[in-house]
Design a protein around this motif. Structure first.
Motif, PDB file in Angstrom:
ATOM      1  N   THR A  23       1.270  -0.706   0.559  1.00 28.11           N
ATOM      2  CA  THR A  23       0.099  -0.124   0.223  1.00 28.11           C
ATOM      3  C   THR A  23       0.717   1.307  -0.453  1.00 28.11           C
ATOM      4  OG1 THR A  23      -1.836  -1.392   1.273  1.00 28.11           O
ATOM      5  CG2 THR A  23      -1.787   1.305   1.476  1.00 28.11           C
ATOM      6  N   ALA A  24       2.156   1.365   0.937  1.00 27.01           N
ATOM      7  CA  ALA A  24       2.899   2.337   0.593  1.00 27.01           C
ATOM      8  C   ALA A  24       3.300   2.896  -0.675  1.00 27.01           C
ATOM      9  CB  ALA A  24       3.956   1.889   2.028  1.00 27.01           C
ATOM     10  N   VAL A  25       3.899   1.329  -1.149  1.00 23.95           N
ATOM     11  CA  VAL A  25       4.474   1.890  -3.082  1.00 23.95           C
ATOM     12  C   VAL A  25       3.882   2.793  -3.702  1.00 23.95           C
ATOM     13  CG1 VAL A  25       5.245   0.342  -4.900  1.00 23.95           C
ATOM     14  CG2 VAL A  25       6.214  -0.149  -3.077  1.00 23.95           C
ATOM     15  N   SER A  26       2.492   2.073  -3.699  1.00 28.56           N
ATOM     16  CA  SER A  26       1.122   2.652  -3.960  1.00 28.56           C
ATOM     17  C   SER A  26       0.726   4.059  -3.536  1.00 28.56           C
ATOM     18  CB  SER A  26       0.240   1.776  -4.343  1.00 28.56           C
ATOM     19  OG  SER A  26       0.109   1.250  -4.578  1.00 28.56           O
ATOM     20  N   LYS A  65       3.327  11.316  -5.125  1.00 26.37           N
ATOM     21  CA  LYS A  65       4.349  12.003  -5.973  1.00 26.37           C
ATOM     22  C   LYS A  65       3.331  12.783  -7.257  1.00 26.37           C
ATOM     23  CE  LYS A  65       8.638  11.045  -8.749  1.00 26.37           C
ATOM     24  NZ  LYS A  65       9.502  10.116  -9.882  1.00 26.37           N
ATOM     25  N   LEU A  66       2.674  12.402  -7.643  1.00 32.57           N
ATOM     26  CA  LEU A  66       1.679  12.526  -8.378  1.00 32.57           C
ATOM     27  C   LEU A  66       0.779  13.964  -8.191  1.00 32.57           C
ATOM     28  CD1 LEU A  66       0.751  11.138 -11.338  1.00 32.57           C
ATOM     29  CD2 LEU A  66      -1.129  10.660 -10.598  1.00 32.57           C
ATOM     30  N   ILE A  67       0.313  13.980  -6.903  1.00 30.57           N
ATOM     31  CA  ILE A  67       0.032  15.168  -6.909  1.00 30.57           C
ATOM     32  C   ILE A  67       0.928  15.970  -6.035  1.00 30.57           C
ATOM     33  CG2 ILE A  67      -2.773  14.199  -6.893  1.00 30.57           C
ATOM     34  CD1 ILE A  67      -2.524  14.453  -3.570  1.00 30.57           C
ATOM     35  N   GLY A  68       1.972  15.596  -5.983  1.00 28.68           N
ATOM     36  CA  GLY A  68       3.143  16.833  -5.222  1.00 28.68           C
ATOM     37  C   GLY A  68       3.387  17.248  -4.132  1.00 28.68           C
ATOM     38  N   VAL A  69       2.344  15.786  -3.367  1.00 25.23           N
ATOM     39  CA  VAL A  69       3.461  15.782  -2.105  1.00 25.23           C
ATOM     40  C   VAL A  69       3.655  15.343  -1.208  1.00 25.23           C
ATOM     41  CG1 VAL A  69       0.211  17.206  -1.838  1.00 25.23           C
ATOM     42  CG2 VAL A  69       0.935  14.178  -1.311  1.00 25.23           C
ATOM     43  N   PRO A  70       4.248  15.159   0.139  1.00 23.54           N
ATOM     44  CA  PRO A  70       5.341  14.217   0.419  1.00 23.54           C
ATOM     45  C   PRO A  70       4.636  13.431   1.578  1.00 23.54           C
ATOM     46  CG  PRO A  70       5.645  16.609   1.535  1.00 23.54           C
ATOM     47  CD  PRO A  70       4.725  16.391   1.425  1.00 23.54           C
ATOM     48  N   PHE A  71       5.431  12.243   1.141  1.00 28.10           N
ATOM     49  CA  PHE A  71       4.831  10.811   1.726  1.00 28.10           C
ATOM     50  C   PHE A  71       5.569   9.734   2.529  1.00 28.10           C
ATOM     51  CE2 PHE A  71       4.120   6.520   1.552  1.00 28.10           C
ATOM     52  CZ  PHE A  71       2.985   6.094   1.277  1.00 28.10           C
ATOM     53  N   ILE A  72       5.226  10.199   4.158  1.00 23.81           N
ATOM     54  CA  ILE A  72       6.056   9.068   4.787  1.00 23.81           C
ATOM     55  C   ILE A  72       5.966   7.024   4.987  1.00 23.81           C
ATOM     56  CG2 ILE A  72       6.690   9.007   7.163  1.00 23.81           C
ATOM     57  CD1 ILE A  72       7.006  12.067   7.311  1.00 23.81           C
ATOM     58  N   TYR A 131      -0.106   1.841  13.689  1.00 22.42           N
ATOM     59  CA  TYR A 131      -0.790   2.750  14.421  1.00 22.42           C
ATOM     60  C   TYR A 131      -0.466   4.144  14.856  1.00 22.42           C
ATOM     61  CZ  TYR A 131      -3.346  -1.759  13.682  1.00 22.42           C
ATOM     62  OH  TYR A 131      -3.010  -3.001  13.130  1.00 22.42           O
ATOM     63  N   GLU A 132      -0.092   3.998  15.969  1.00 26.91           N
ATOM     64  CA  GLU A 132       0.345   5.315  17.080  1.00 26.91           C
ATOM     65  C   GLU A 132       1.537   5.573  16.643  1.00 26.91           C
ATOM     66  OE1 GLU A 132       0.346   1.873  18.480  1.00 26.91           O
ATOM     67  OE2 GLU A 132      -1.614   2.094  18.947  1.00 26.91           O
ATOM     68  N   VAL A 133       2.621   5.434  16.184  1.00 29.26           N
ATOM     69  CA  VAL A 133       3.472   6.166  15.003  1.00 29.26           C
ATOM     70  C   VAL A 133       2.531   6.672  14.279  1.00 29.26           C
ATOM     71  CG1 VAL A 133       6.051   5.538  14.652  1.00 29.26           C
ATOM     72  CG2 VAL A 133       5.527   4.176  16.544  1.00 29.26           C
ATOM     73  N   SER A 134       2.425   5.982  12.949  1.00 29.11           N
ATOM     74  CA  SER A 134       1.611   7.204  11.838  1.00 29.11           C
ATOM     75  C   SER A 134       1.132   8.692  12.674  1.00 29.11           C
ATOM     76  CB  SER A 134       0.798   6.171  11.275  1.00 29.11           C
ATOM     77  OG  SER A 134       1.194   4.974  11.092  1.00 29.11           O
ATOM     78  N   CYS A 189      10.866   5.719   4.218  1.00 25.62           N
ATOM     79  CA  CYS A 189      10.227   5.034   5.393  1.00 25.62           C
ATOM     80  C   CYS A 189      10.906   5.289   6.168  1.00 25.62           C
ATOM     81  CB  CYS A 189      10.985   3.701   4.548  1.00 25.62           C
ATOM     82  SG  CYS A 189      10.454   3.105   2.789  1.00 25.62           S
ATOM     83  N   HIS A 190       9.642   4.739   6.718  1.00 23.77           N
ATOM     84  CA  HIS A 190      10.101   4.778   8.709  1.00 23.77           C
ATOM     85  C   HIS A 190      10.427   3.374   9.228  1.00 23.77           C
ATOM     86  CE1 HIS A 190       9.511   7.647  12.457  1.00 23.77           C
ATOM     87  NE2 HIS A 190       9.168   6.530  12.731  1.00 23.77           N
TER      88      HIS A 190
END
Length: 376
Positions: A105-108, A114-121, A153-156, A143-144
Motif C-alpha cells: 500500500t505504501a508503494v502505491s 508524487k503524482l499530486i506533489g505532496v510528501p509521503f511517509i 498505528y500510533e506512530v503514524s 520509510c519510517h
C-alpha cells in the motif's frame, strides 16, 4: 492559516486551510484530475487460467493485480484512498501524507503522493522486504521503520500530528473509500471478464485480507448483485482475523506480526467486515509458500506470499468440489509480484532461518493436481 485543527472523521491534525481560496480549489481540482487520469489511462488487469484436469469440470482463475502501475492490488486501494482524502478536504498542498503499511500500500500511495506533489511517509515493520522500501523511495516516499508491528498505528498518527499532515489510515478507510456497488471495482471486473466463460458466475471467490477492504468490496458486490457466489477469506499464521471471525470477537488480537507480507493483522481492523463473508481458513505459512512456488511451476509467474495463501485455499475448496462431484469456477488473486520477495519466500536460506518446511504442503498440492485427492 497556521492553526492546527482536527480533520473531521480522522482525528488527524491538519493545517487550517481556507477551502474557498481560489488557489486551494485550483490545486484540489488538478489533484483529483491527476488521480482520475491514472485510472483512465490504465487497462484492466488480466484474469489468468490455472491448469486443472479437464475431467473435473472446474475452472480456476487468478486475477493478476500485479500488472497495475505500482505492481500490486493496493494500487486500486491507494487511488481510492487519495480520492477519498482529497474530496473530504483532508489532503492539502505541501502537507505530508502518512500511512501505516506492511509495504505494498505504501508503494502505491507514494506513487499517488508524487503524482499530486505532496510528501509521503510510510510507517512499516522493520522486517518489510528491502525491495518494497526501495520502491517507496523510488516514488519519492520516506520509510519510517518500527521494531514492533503493533505500533505502526500510533506512530503514524503521531507523525501526522507533528507534521500537520494527514494519516491516511487504510485499515479504517479501505472499505468505505471504495465504491463497492460498481464503478469498475475489482468485483465488477471479475464478473465482466467471466462473461464468456463456461461458468460465468463463480462458485467461490477467494480473497485474502490485510485491511479487509478487498474482501468487503467483493462480498458487498456479490450481495448487491444477488449472485450465489460465496466469498472465502484465508488468514495466515500470527493473524487474529480468523480467531475474531470464528468467535465473533471484535477485540481479538495477536502478539506478533504476520510473516506473509500484506495480509494478516495483529488486531481486528475496522475495514474487515466478518459479517459480509461466508467462510475463513487458517493457512500455515509453509503452505502459502508451497502454493506460490506451485503457481510458478504451473503458469510461469512468480507472486508474493499472499497470493500463495489465497491459492492454497482455492485449491482446497476445489478439492471439496471434486469430492462432491460439483462443477463450477473459482477465482482468487495474484496480489503482487514475487520479485519483491526473492530474499524471503523464494529463498531456501530464509525458509530454514524461519523453520519453515514446505515439502509436505508441496506434496499435498502435487498429489491433488495428479489425483484429485486432498491428503489428510
Amino acid at each position: 492559516m497556521s492553526d492546527a485543527l482536527a480533520a473531521p472523521g480522522t482525528g488527524t491534525p491538519t493545517l487550517d486551510v481556507d477551502r474557498s481560496d481560489p488557489d486551494y480549489r485550483a490545486w484540489l481540482k488538478d489533484a483529483v484530475r491527476k488521480v482520475q487520469a491514472d485510472s483512465n489511462r490504465s487497462a484492466d488487469t488480466h484474469l489468468l487460467a490455472f491448469p486443472l484436469p479437464g475431467q473435473w469440470g472446474i475452472d480456476l482463475y487468478l486475477k493478476d493485480e500485479s500488472t497495475h502501475p505500482t505492481g500490486s492490488l493496493k494500487h486500486r486501494l491507494a487511488r481510492s484512498l487519495f480520492l477519498y482524502g482529497l474530496c473530504n478536504g483532508w489532503i492539502h498542498p505541501g502537507s505530508p501524507v502518512i500511512e501505516a503499511s506492511s509495504g505494498s500500500t505504501a508503494v502505491s500511495e507514494a506513487y499517488f503522493a508524487k503524482l499530486i506533489g505532496v510528501p509521503f511517509i510510510a510507517v512499516m515493520p522493520r522486517t518489510t522486504s528491502r525491495q518494497k522500501t526501495r520502491l517507496i523511495e523510488f516514488h519519492g516516499g520516506r520509510c519510517h521503520l518500527v521494531d514492533d508491528p503493533r505500533t505502526v498505528y500510533e506512530v503514524s498518527a503521531a507523525l501526522a500530528e507533528e507534521s500537520g499532515g494527514h494519516y491516511m489510515d487504510q485499515f479504517t478507510y479501505a472499505e468505505r473509500a471504495t465504491d463497492w456497488r460498481g464503478n469498475n471495482n475489482i468485483a465488477e471486473s471479475i464478473y465482466q471478464q467471466l462473461r464468456l466463460e463456461r461458468f460465468p458466475e463463480p462458485t467461490w471467490i477467494v480473497a485474502t485480507a490485510g485491511t479487509g477492504g478487498t474482501s468487503a468490496t467483493i462480498a458487498r458486490y456479490v450481495h448487491y448483485m444477488q449472485y450465489d457466489t460465496r466469498v472465502c477469506v484465508p488468514d495466515p499464521e500470527n493473524s487474529c482475523f480468523f480467531d475474531g471471525w470464528l468467535a465473533g470477537d471484535p477485540g481479538a488480537s495477536s502478539d506478533c506480526g504476520s510473516r506473509i507480507e500484506g495480509i494478516g493483522r495483529p488486531r481486528m481492523e475496522p475495514s474487515f467486515l466478518p459479517g459480509a463473508i461466508d467462510r475463513m481458513m487458517k493457512v500455515p505459512d509453509a503452505a502459502s509458500i508451497a502454493a506460490l512456488r506451485a503457481l510458478e511451476r504451473a503458469i510461469g509467474r512468480r507472486a508474493g506470499g499472499s497470493t500463495g495463501t489465497g491459492l492454497w485455499s482455492a485449491l482446497k475448496i476445489i478439492a471439496e468440489m471434486v469430492g462432491q462431484g460439483r462443477t463450477g469456477s473459482v477465482v482468487t488473486l495474484i496480489c503482487d509480484p514475487g520479485e519483491r520477495y526473492l530474499d524471503k519466500y523464494y529463498s531456501d536460506a530464509w525458509l530454514a532461518e524461519q523453520g519453515l518446511d514446505i515439502e509436505p504442503y508441496a506434496q499435498t498440492i502435487d498429489t491433488f493436481l495428479a489425483t484429485g485427492d486432498w491428503p489428510a
